[in-house]
Design a protein around this motif. Structure first.
Motif, mmCIF file in Angstrom:
data_model
loop_
_atom_site.group_PDB
_atom_site.id
_atom_site.type_symbol
_atom_site.label_atom_id
_atom_site.label_comp_id
_atom_site.label_asym_id
_atom_site.label_seq_id
_atom_site.Cartn_x
_atom_site.Cartn_y
_atom_site.Cartn_z
ATOM 1 N N PRO A 23 -36.049 4.675 -28.793
ATOM 2 C CA PRO A 23 -34.638 5.033 -28.677
ATOM 3 C C PRO A 23 -33.748 3.976 -29.335
ATOM 4 C CG PRO A 23 -35.444 4.206 -26.598
ATOM 5 C CD PRO A 23 -36.640 4.317 -27.517
ATOM 6 N N THR A 24 -32.675 4.426 -29.884
ATOM 7 C CA THR A 24 -31.715 3.518 -30.504
ATOM 8 C C THR A 24 -30.849 2.909 -29.409
ATOM 9 O OG1 THR A 24 -31.660 4.925 -32.449
ATOM 10 C CG2 THR A 24 -29.880 3.326 -32.206
ATOM 11 N N PRO A 25 -30.842 1.585 -29.269
ATOM 12 C CA PRO A 25 -30.003 0.987 -28.222
ATOM 13 C C PRO A 25 -28.527 1.068 -28.612
ATOM 14 C CG PRO A 25 -31.062 -0.726 -29.511
ATOM 15 C CD PRO A 25 -31.580 0.594 -30.020
ATOM 16 N N LEU A 26 -27.771 1.720 -27.794
ATOM 17 C CA LEU A 26 -26.336 1.836 -28.018
ATOM 18 C C LEU A 26 -25.611 0.929 -27.032
ATOM 19 C CD1 LEU A 26 -26.086 5.699 -28.394
ATOM 20 C CD2 LEU A 26 -26.099 4.000 -30.205
ATOM 21 N N PRO A 27 -24.491 0.345 -27.445
ATOM 22 C CA PRO A 27 -23.759 -0.517 -26.512
ATOM 23 C C PRO A 27 -23.194 0.298 -25.358
ATOM 24 C CG PRO A 27 -22.489 -0.174 -28.512
ATOM 25 C CD PRO A 27 -23.831 0.457 -28.735
ATOM 26 N N THR A 28 -23.208 -0.277 -24.190
ATOM 27 C CA THR A 28 -22.652 0.408 -23.033
ATOM 28 C C THR A 28 -21.149 0.174 -22.979
ATOM 29 O OG1 THR A 28 -22.984 -1.502 -21.611
ATOM 30 C CG2 THR A 28 -24.789 0.108 -21.718
ATOM 31 N N LYS A 29 -20.493 1.002 -22.223
ATOM 32 C CA LYS A 29 -19.038 0.887 -22.083
ATOM 33 C C LYS A 29 -18.670 -0.469 -21.468
ATOM 34 C CE LYS A 29 -15.229 3.279 -19.780
ATOM 35 N NZ LYS A 29 -14.879 4.379 -18.890
ATOM 36 N N GLU A 30 -19.454 -0.895 -20.478
ATOM 37 C CA GLU A 30 -19.144 -2.155 -19.800
ATOM 38 C C GLU A 30 -19.288 -3.342 -20.748
ATOM 39 O OE1 GLU A 30 -21.258 0.172 -18.515
ATOM 40 O OE2 GLU A 30 -19.885 0.936 -17.005
ATOM 41 N N LYS A 31 -20.342 -3.340 -21.569
ATOM 42 C CA LYS A 31 -20.537 -4.451 -22.507
ATOM 43 C C LYS A 31 -19.391 -4.519 -23.505
ATOM 44 C CE LYS A 31 -25.488 -5.273 -22.778
ATOM 45 N NZ LYS A 31 -26.641 -5.247 -23.675
ATOM 46 N N THR A 32 -18.958 -3.360 -23.984
ATOM 47 C CA THR A 32 -17.883 -3.329 -24.961
ATOM 48 C C THR A 32 -16.582 -3.826 -24.338
ATOM 49 O OG1 THR A 32 -18.943 -1.442 -26.028
ATOM 50 C CG2 THR A 32 -16.642 -1.841 -26.580
ATOM 51 N N ILE A 33 -16.265 -3.349 -23.155
ATOM 52 C CA ILE A 33 -15.023 -3.746 -22.482
ATOM 53 C C ILE A 33 -15.056 -5.230 -22.134
ATOM 54 C CG2 ILE A 33 -13.687 -3.450 -20.359
ATOM 55 C CD1 ILE A 33 -14.339 -0.461 -20.548
ATOM 56 N N ASP A 34 -16.210 -5.719 -21.654
ATOM 57 C CA ASP A 34 -16.323 -7.142 -21.305
ATOM 58 C C ASP A 34 -16.115 -8.029 -22.525
ATOM 59 O OD1 ASP A 34 -16.787 -6.467 -18.682
ATOM 60 O OD2 ASP A 34 -18.967 -6.734 -18.796
ATOM 61 N N LYS A 35 -16.649 -7.620 -23.664
ATOM 62 C CA LYS A 35 -16.474 -8.409 -24.884
ATOM 63 C C LYS A 35 -15.008 -8.426 -25.309
ATOM 64 C CE LYS A 35 -18.109 -8.864 -29.653
ATOM 65 N NZ LYS A 35 -16.983 -9.681 -29.965
ATOM 66 N N VAL A 36 -14.351 -7.289 -25.243
ATOM 67 C CA VAL A 36 -12.935 -7.220 -25.615
ATOM 68 C C VAL A 36 -12.103 -8.070 -24.658
ATOM 69 C CG1 VAL A 36 -10.937 -5.680 -25.770
ATOM 70 C CG2 VAL A 36 -13.119 -4.992 -26.769
ATOM 71 N N ASN A 37 -12.382 -7.967 -23.374
ATOM 72 C CA ASN A 37 -11.636 -8.767 -22.395
ATOM 73 C C ASN A 37 -11.847 -10.259 -22.617
ATOM 74 O OD1 ASN A 37 -10.420 -6.623 -21.129
ATOM 75 N ND2 ASN A 37 -12.005 -6.417 -19.576
ATOM 76 N N ALA A 38 -13.063 -10.659 -22.953
ATOM 77 C CA ALA A 38 -13.335 -12.077 -23.226
ATOM 78 C C ALA A 38 -12.570 -12.542 -24.458
ATOM 79 C CB ALA A 38 -14.836 -12.295 -23.412
ATOM 80 N N ASP A 39 -12.513 -11.697 -25.495
ATOM 81 C CA ASP A 39 -11.761 -12.057 -26.706
ATOM 82 C C ASP A 39 -10.272 -12.172 -26.397
ATOM 83 O OD1 ASP A 39 -14.101 -12.051 -28.124
ATOM 84 O OD2 ASP A 39 -13.758 -10.105 -29.088
ATOM 85 N N ILE A 40 -9.751 -11.277 -25.576
ATOM 86 C CA ILE A 40 -8.327 -11.321 -25.207
ATOM 87 C C ILE A 40 -8.036 -12.575 -24.396
ATOM 88 C CG2 ILE A 40 -6.560 -10.205 -23.778
ATOM 89 C CD1 ILE A 40 -7.759 -7.517 -24.693
ATOM 90 N N ASP A 41 -8.903 -12.895 -23.440
ATOM 91 C CA ASP A 41 -8.697 -14.103 -22.629
ATOM 92 C C ASP A 41 -8.714 -15.359 -23.487
ATOM 93 O OD1 ASP A 41 -8.488 -12.596 -20.336
ATOM 94 O OD2 ASP A 41 -10.583 -12.920 -19.713
ATOM 95 N N ALA A 42 -9.632 -15.421 -24.435
ATOM 96 C CA ALA A 42 -9.704 -16.589 -25.313
ATOM 97 C C ALA A 42 -8.444 -16.696 -26.175
ATOM 98 C CB ALA A 42 -10.942 -16.511 -26.199
ATOM 99 N N ALA A 43 -7.955 -15.579 -26.673
ATOM 100 C CA ALA A 43 -6.742 -15.595 -27.494
ATOM 101 C C ALA A 43 -5.530 -15.999 -26.660
ATOM 102 C CB ALA A 43 -6.520 -14.225 -28.122
ATOM 103 N N MET A 44 -5.461 -15.550 -25.409
ATOM 104 C CA MET A 44 -4.331 -15.923 -24.545
ATOM 105 C C MET A 44 -4.359 -17.417 -24.220
ATOM 106 S SD MET A 44 -4.010 -12.625 -22.033
ATOM 107 C CE MET A 44 -2.686 -13.330 -21.081
ATOM 108 N N LYS A 45 -5.554 -17.965 -23.977
ATOM 109 C CA LYS A 45 -5.654 -19.406 -23.696
ATOM 110 C C LYS A 45 -5.249 -20.216 -24.915
ATOM 111 C CE LYS A 45 -9.167 -19.131 -20.123
ATOM 112 N NZ LYS A 45 -10.562 -19.412 -19.753
ATOM 113 N N LYS A 46 -5.659 -19.757 -26.087
ATOM 114 C CA LYS A 46 -5.294 -20.463 -27.320
ATOM 115 C C LYS A 46 -3.786 -20.401 -27.538
ATOM 116 C CE LYS A 46 -6.332 -20.594 -32.242
ATOM 117 N NZ LYS A 46 -7.051 -19.950 -33.345
#
Length: 61
Positions: A23-46
């Protein structure tokens, strides 16, 4: 004769295919949202760090 050749080619082509393709591993909704949230948090701290550097009230004179 052509029909037999066509059947032989079809059988050979079918034999080359894997029985159970992995099977082709597809990203889960939670992984995608967590990555976006981490990027947003890092940008806000910067942005906050940059804002604090430029804040004249926080500079010591």
């Amino acid at each position: 004769m052509r029909c037999a050749l066509l059947v032989l080619c079809a059988v050979l082509l079918a034999a080359c295919q894997p029985a159970n393709p992995p099977p082709t591993p597809l990203p889960t909704k939670e992984k995608t949202i967590d990555k976006v949230n981490a990027d947003i948090d890092a940008a806000m701290k910067k942005a906050e760090a940059i804002r604090d550097i430029d804040d004249p009230m926080k500079k010591e004179y």
